[in-house]
Design a protein around this motif. Structure first.
Motif, PDB file in Angstrom:
ATOM      1  N   MET A 285       0.819  -1.196   0.000  1.00 17.35           N
ATOM      2  CA  MET A 285       0.000   0.000   0.000  1.00 17.35           C
ATOM      3  C   MET A 285       0.858   1.254   0.000  1.00 17.35           C
ATOM      4  O   MET A 285       1.974   1.273   0.506  1.00 17.35           O
ATOM      5  CB  MET A 285      -0.885  -0.013   1.253  1.00 17.35           C
ATOM      6  N   SER A 286       0.300   2.308  -0.593  1.00 17.60           N
ATOM      7  CA  SER A 286       0.900   3.634  -0.502  1.00 17.60           C
ATOM      8  C   SER A 286      -0.251   4.632  -0.572  1.00 17.60           C
ATOM      9  O   SER A 286      -1.406   4.231  -0.741  1.00 17.60           O
ATOM     10  CB  SER A 286       1.882   3.868  -1.654  1.00 17.60           C
ATOM     11  N   GLN A 287       0.056   5.914  -0.420  1.00 22.17           N
ATOM     12  CA  GLN A 287      -1.002   6.924  -0.537  1.00 22.17           C
ATOM     13  C   GLN A 287      -0.649   7.862  -1.677  1.00 22.17           C
ATOM     14  O   GLN A 287       0.466   8.382  -1.745  1.00 22.17           O
ATOM     15  CB  GLN A 287      -1.159   7.706   0.777  1.00 22.17           C
ATOM     16  N   SER A 288      -1.613   8.079  -2.572  1.00 19.37           N
ATOM     17  CA  SER A 288      -1.342   8.952  -3.710  1.00 19.37           C
ATOM     18  C   SER A 288      -1.402  10.405  -3.262  1.00 19.37           C
ATOM     19  O   SER A 288      -1.895  10.720  -2.182  1.00 19.37           O
ATOM     20  CB  SER A 288      -2.356   8.695  -4.820  1.00 19.37           C
ATOM     21  N   ASP A 289      -0.925  11.301  -4.136  1.00 14.47           N
ATOM     22  CA  ASP A 289      -0.961  12.727  -3.808  1.00 14.47           C
ATOM     23  C   ASP A 289      -2.395  13.245  -3.726  1.00 14.47           C
ATOM     24  O   ASP A 289      -2.648  14.281  -3.139  1.00 14.47           O
ATOM     25  CB  ASP A 289      -0.161  13.522  -4.844  1.00 14.47           C
ATOM     26  N   LYS A 290      -3.332  12.514  -4.348  1.00 12.01           N
ATOM     27  CA  LYS A 290      -4.747  12.894  -4.240  1.00 12.01           C
ATOM     28  C   LYS A 290      -5.325  12.469  -2.894  1.00 12.01           C
ATOM     29  O   LYS A 290      -6.431  12.862  -2.549  1.00 12.01           O
ATOM     30  CB  LYS A 290      -5.558  12.221  -5.347  1.00 12.01           C
ATOM     31  N   GLY A 291      -4.605  11.596  -2.173  1.00  6.96           N
ATOM     32  CA  GLY A 291      -5.062  11.178  -0.860  1.00  6.96           C
ATOM     33  C   GLY A 291      -5.644   9.781  -0.807  1.00  6.96           C
ATOM     34  O   GLY A 291      -5.985   9.276   0.266  1.00  6.96           O
ATOM     35  N   GLU A 292      -5.778   9.146  -1.975  1.00  5.68           N
ATOM     36  CA  GLU A 292      -6.323   7.789  -1.978  1.00  5.68           C
ATOM     37  C   GLU A 292      -5.253   6.813  -1.498  1.00  5.68           C
ATOM     38  O   GLU A 292      -4.086   6.959  -1.831  1.00  5.68           O
ATOM     39  CB  GLU A 292      -6.718   7.384  -3.408  1.00  5.68           C
ATOM     40  N   LEU A 293      -5.669   5.804  -0.745  1.00  8.24           N
ATOM     41  CA  LEU A 293      -4.760   4.710  -0.451  1.00  8.24           C
ATOM     42  C   LEU A 293      -4.743   3.805  -1.673  1.00  8.24           C
ATOM     43  O   LEU A 293      -5.796   3.368  -2.152  1.00  8.24           O
ATOM     44  CB  LEU A 293      -5.230   3.920   0.773  1.00  8.24           C
ATOM     45  N   VAL A 294      -3.552   3.556  -2.208  1.00 11.03           N
ATOM     46  CA  VAL A 294      -3.413   2.734  -3.406  1.00 11.03           C
ATOM     47  C   VAL A 294      -2.955   1.347  -2.972  1.00 11.03           C
ATOM     48  O   VAL A 294      -1.907   1.205  -2.342  1.00 11.03           O
ATOM     49  CB  VAL A 294      -2.387   3.346  -4.381  1.00 11.03           C
ATOM     50  N   ILE A 295      -3.759   0.338  -3.284  1.00 11.48           N
ATOM     51  CA  ILE A 295      -3.513  -1.006  -2.769  1.00 11.48           C
ATOM     52  C   ILE A 295      -3.366  -1.984  -3.928  1.00 11.48           C
ATOM     53  O   ILE A 295      -4.190  -1.996  -4.844  1.00 11.48           O
ATOM     54  CB  ILE A 295      -4.694  -1.446  -1.863  1.00 11.48           C
ATOM     55  N   GLY A 296      -2.322  -2.767  -3.874  1.00 12.27           N
ATOM     56  CA  GLY A 296      -2.104  -3.769  -4.911  1.00 12.27           C
ATOM     57  C   GLY A 296      -2.652  -5.108  -4.462  1.00 12.27           C
ATOM     58  O   GLY A 296      -2.397  -5.546  -3.342  1.00 12.27           O
ATOM     59  N   ALA A 297      -3.422  -5.759  -5.323  1.00 10.78           N
ATOM     60  CA  ALA A 297      -3.931  -7.095  -5.009  1.00 10.78           C
ATOM     61  C   ALA A 297      -3.130  -8.123  -5.808  1.00 10.78           C
ATOM     62  O   ALA A 297      -2.143  -7.790  -6.451  1.00 10.78           O
ATOM     63  CB  ALA A 297      -5.414  -7.177  -5.336  1.00 10.78           C
ATOM     64  N   GLY A 298      -3.570  -9.365  -5.764  1.00 14.39           N
ATOM     65  CA  GLY A 298      -2.840 -10.420  -6.454  1.00 14.39           C
ATOM     66  C   GLY A 298      -3.404 -10.711  -7.831  1.00 14.39           C
ATOM     67  O   GLY A 298      -4.398 -10.126  -8.248  1.00 14.39           O
ATOM     68  N   THR A 299      -2.746 -11.625  -8.533  1.00 18.15           N
ATOM     69  CA  THR A 299      -3.263 -12.052  -9.827  1.00 18.15           C
ATOM     70  C   THR A 299      -4.315 -13.126  -9.605  1.00 18.15           C
ATOM     71  O   THR A 299      -4.346 -13.793  -8.575  1.00 18.15           O
ATOM     72  CB  THR A 299      -2.166 -12.668 -10.715  1.00 18.15           C
ATOM     73  N   ASP A 300      -5.174 -13.289 -10.603  1.00 19.14           N
ATOM     74  CA  ASP A 300      -6.074 -14.434 -10.594  1.00 19.14           C
ATOM     75  C   ASP A 300      -5.262 -15.690 -10.847  1.00 19.14           C
ATOM     76  O   ASP A 300      -4.156 -15.633 -11.366  1.00 19.14           O
ATOM     77  CB  ASP A 300      -7.143 -14.268 -11.670  1.00 19.14           C
ATOM     78  N   GLN A 301      -5.848 -16.850 -10.518  1.00 17.69           N
ATOM     79  CA  GLN A 301      -5.084 -18.070 -10.698  1.00 17.69           C
ATOM     80  C   GLN A 301      -5.074 -18.542 -12.152  1.00 17.69           C
ATOM     81  O   GLN A 301      -4.204 -19.300 -12.545  1.00 17.69           O
ATOM     82  CB  GLN A 301      -5.590 -19.178  -9.779  1.00 17.69           C
ATOM     83  N   TYR A 302      -6.045 -18.070 -12.953  1.00 14.66           N
ATOM     84  CA  TYR A 302      -6.137 -18.528 -14.342  1.00 14.66           C
ATOM     85  C   TYR A 302      -5.725 -17.416 -15.309  1.00 14.66           C
ATOM     86  O   TYR A 302      -5.810 -16.240 -14.998  1.00 14.66           O
ATOM     87  CB  TYR A 302      -7.570 -18.981 -14.652  1.00 14.66           C
ATOM     88  N   SER A 306      -9.266 -10.482 -19.661  1.00 15.27           N
ATOM     89  CA  SER A 306     -10.517  -9.796 -19.360  1.00 15.27           C
ATOM     90  C   SER A 306     -10.338  -8.394 -18.770  1.00 15.27           C
ATOM     91  O   SER A 306     -11.291  -7.642 -18.696  1.00 15.27           O
ATOM     92  CB  SER A 306     -11.332 -10.638 -18.384  1.00 15.27           C
ATOM     93  N   GLN A 307      -9.126  -8.014 -18.331  1.00 13.00           N
ATOM     94  CA  GLN A 307      -8.859  -6.724 -17.681  1.00 13.00           C
ATOM     95  C   GLN A 307      -9.784  -6.448 -16.496  1.00 13.00           C
ATOM     96  O   GLN A 307     -10.217  -5.315 -16.256  1.00 13.00           O
ATOM     97  CB  GLN A 307      -8.907  -5.567 -18.690  1.00 13.00           C
ATOM     98  N   ARG A 308     -10.158  -7.495 -15.801  1.00 12.41           N
ATOM     99  CA  ARG A 308     -10.790  -7.356 -14.494  1.00 12.41           C
ATOM    100  C   ARG A 308     -10.353  -8.603 -13.738  1.00 12.41           C
ATOM    101  O   ARG A 308      -9.669  -9.447 -14.278  1.00 12.41           O
ATOM    102  CB  ARG A 308     -12.302  -7.250 -14.604  1.00 12.41           C
ATOM    103  N   GLY A 309     -10.739  -8.709 -12.491  1.00  9.55           N
ATOM    104  CA  GLY A 309     -10.298  -9.879 -11.748  1.00  9.55           C
ATOM    105  C   GLY A 309     -11.405 -10.371 -10.847  1.00  9.55           C
ATOM    106  O   GLY A 309     -12.469  -9.755 -10.747  1.00  9.55           O
ATOM    107  N   ALA A 310     -11.145 -11.481 -10.182  1.00 12.83           N
ATOM    108  CA  ALA A 310     -12.169 -12.081  -9.343  1.00 12.83           C
ATOM    109  C   ALA A 310     -12.339 -11.278  -8.054  1.00 12.83           C
ATOM    110  O   ALA A 310     -11.394 -10.699  -7.521  1.00 12.83           O
ATOM    111  CB  ALA A 310     -11.797 -13.521  -9.018  1.00 12.83           C
ATOM    112  N   PHE A 311     -13.571 -11.257  -7.554  1.00  4.65           N
ATOM    113  CA  PHE A 311     -13.890 -10.463  -6.376  1.00  4.65           C
ATOM    114  C   PHE A 311     -13.211 -11.002  -5.123  1.00  4.65           C
ATOM    115  O   PHE A 311     -12.789 -10.246  -4.243  1.00  4.65           O
ATOM    116  CB  PHE A 311     -15.411 -10.437  -6.173  1.00  4.65           C
ATOM    117  N   HIS A 312     -13.060 -12.330  -5.038  1.00  2.00           N
ATOM    118  CA  HIS A 312     -12.472 -12.883  -3.812  1.00  2.00           C
ATOM    119  C   HIS A 312     -10.999 -12.495  -3.653  1.00  2.00           C
ATOM    120  O   HIS A 312     -10.471 -12.504  -2.553  1.00  2.00           O
ATOM    121  CB  HIS A 312     -12.665 -14.406  -3.754  1.00  2.00           C
TER     122      HIS A 312
END
Lengths: 417, 90
Positions: A285-302, A306-312
């Motif tokens: 995690m980091s915080q952008s200059d706009k103030g949002e917390l920017v969080i990196g998630a993981g890759t899907d297993q497959y 699709s340029q989106r990912g699974a909700f879980h």
């Protein structure tokens, strides 16, 4: 190009800022170029810029299927670091970090490189040993990295919970002070503006539909939605779509494309001073200059385009964030998105020549390509200009999957890479 | 979350019950000692990575525990079909 300067800014203030020209003109493709780059992300635009600036090839086109910077350049978490274990990786990523320094001045465009530090937390004995090994390896390669005690971690980044009663207690951390963040869109726009000023044509909304090879097998040019464009040199920097472009040239690549997600919270006042990564809990995690917390998630297993990912995956990531930073348990998330990352078997990039004469490739950056943007651009440009790789990217050849000289950061870097 | 039909349990179950097993129908070397470097590269590392129909292996890890094959569209993530291991490519 009208330069940005204090003088010009004051001048324009008297004219209601009506005198600023467009950053780069929209060009129709010419019949031929000295070099073509496929993919107008940060890496591709960087390659075009360095071809024109450092290697004297200005008759260059950058061809993009969508819009400039709309792929992974606009979808990442903007983190910059070079604390990699292996010598080859440390040289590669530190080459990029050295270029990040001073890039705003070089491009005359504020890319907002902020050296706020990247802190990697250790939660168990294995983490401690592994990170200390990284620190020593980094120092031998001239890359800054230092060990912090839990109290020093807390002092550096107050929202961290270092209480010994947590599920994953913080036993210390490795801090790279030169690491940090940059503004990803500015990087793409800055490179595009500076490259365009040097004569590079940026052609958007123009998908490459084929690669034409001559009787001797060498590259003759690319077929696009707007007709054939001739060039003896084609550099492919197409991230998740690299497999598809390479198939047009008859090459099968050791790549698989996965969706990787990231998300941001609602914007809040400055609370998070640096970048924190935790491989064991799998959160960063980091915080952008706009103030949002920017969080990196993981890759899907497959694999997916699709340029989106699974909700879980998002759920899992936020559970980890709440574990390390209980202070954020009531934050609301604003947006999530996904990008398609091209992953190699050893999790290191492929950057260099291909078996096809005149065809060069920059791919396989997997889940961590943004940090390398200026370095990858420069090295792809060098390789295209000299028809041989620079000594920094020489180990990142395609042959390593045949001769077994893998650069196995997959084993070295654990989760976050 | 994606629902995946397990051809053994004959039931559609949530994705978290399953583990992805990579591209399907990659034959293991019959006589590995005769394999050249090129053949090893092909077997170990080269993947089709298509945009569209993809044949892939899945394992119902938190169910019956068995491997099966699937055809999925990699743009929409919609499963076309799943079939038991050992059955012909669909």
């Amino acid at each position: 190009m009208k330069r940005f300067s204090g003088f010009n800014l004051i001048g324009e203030a008297f004219r209601s800022h009506q005198g600023w020209p467009e950053h780069w003109p929209d060009k129709a493709p010419k019949a031929s170029y000295d070099a073509i780059i496929v993919g107008a992300g940060g890496h591709g635009l960087g390659a075009a810029y360095y071809l024109a600036k450092k290697y004297g090839i200005t008759n260059v086109a950058v061809i993009e299927k969508g819009w400039l910077g709309g792929g992974n350049t606009g979808r990442n978490t903007t983190i910059i670091r070079s604390n990699y274990l292996y010598d080859e990786s440390a040289h590669l990523y530190d080459h990029a970090v050295k270029l990040w320094d001073g890039l705003s001045q070089d491009l005359n465009y504020n890319i907002m490189y902020s050296k706020r530090g990247v802190l990697m937390l250790a939660h168990n004995v294995h983490d401690v040993q592994s990170f200390k090994r990284h620190i020593h390896a980094n120092r031998l390669n001239g890359v800054d990295n230092e060990w912090l005690t839990p109290e020093e971690c807390k002092a550096y980044c107050p929202p961290i919970d270092i209480s010994p009663r947590t599920r994953h207690p913080v036993l210390g951390g490795a801090l790279q002070r030169r690491g940090g963040t940059a503004r990803h869109d500015s990087v793409a726009w800055g490179y595009a503006r500076a490259a365009s000023a040097l004569g590079v044509d940026i052609i958007q909304n123009c998908a490459v539909t084929g690669i034409r090879r001559g009787a001797d097998g060498a590259i003759e040019g690319v077929e696009t939605e707007r007709g054939f464009i001739a060039s003896r040199r084609v550099g492919v920097s197409a991230a998740g779509s690299t497999s598809l472009v390479m198939k047009m040239a008859g090459l099968d690549f050791p790549l698989e494309s996965y969706p990787l997600q990231a998300l941001v919270s609602e914007p809040v006042k400055p609370i998070f001073p640096c970048v924190v990564m935790s491989n064991t809990v799998h959160a960063y995690m980091s915080q952008s200059d706009k103030g949002e917390l920017v969080i990196g998630a993981g890759t899907d297993q497959y694999t997916s385009y699709s340029q989106r990912g699974a909700f879980h995956i998002v759920e899992h990531t936020l559970a980890a964030i709440c574990e390390i930073f209980p202070i954020f348990t009531r934050m609301r998330m604003l947006r999530t998105w996904g990008g398609i990352v091209d992953v190699t078997p050893d999790r290191s990039p492929i950057l260099g020549k291909t078996p096809v004469k005149g065809l060069y490739v920059n791919c396989g950056w997997g889940t961590g390509g943004f940090k390398a943007t200026p370095g990858a651009g420069d090295l792809l440009a060098y390789t295209m200009a000299h028809d041989e790789p620079h000594k920094i990217n020489a180990p990142y050849n395609l042959d390593r999957f045949r001769n077994g000289r893998l650069i196995d950061e997959a084993a070295a870097a654990a989760v976050a890479h | 979350m994606i629902l995946i039909h397990c051809p053994y349990c004959e039931e559609a179950r949530p994705e978290v019950e399953f583990a992805y097993g990579g591209e399907a129908h990659i034959a293991r070397p019959v006589d590995p000692s005769t394999y050249s470097d090129e053949q090893w590269e092909e077997f170990l590392y080269i993947r089709n990575n298509p945009r569209g129909r993809h044949h892939e292996r899945w394992r119902h890890t938190h169910g019956c525990g068995r491997f099966f094959n699937a055809v999925r569209d990699t743009v929409t993530d919609v499963f076309e079909t799943t079939y038991k291991a050992g059955e012909a490519r669909k």
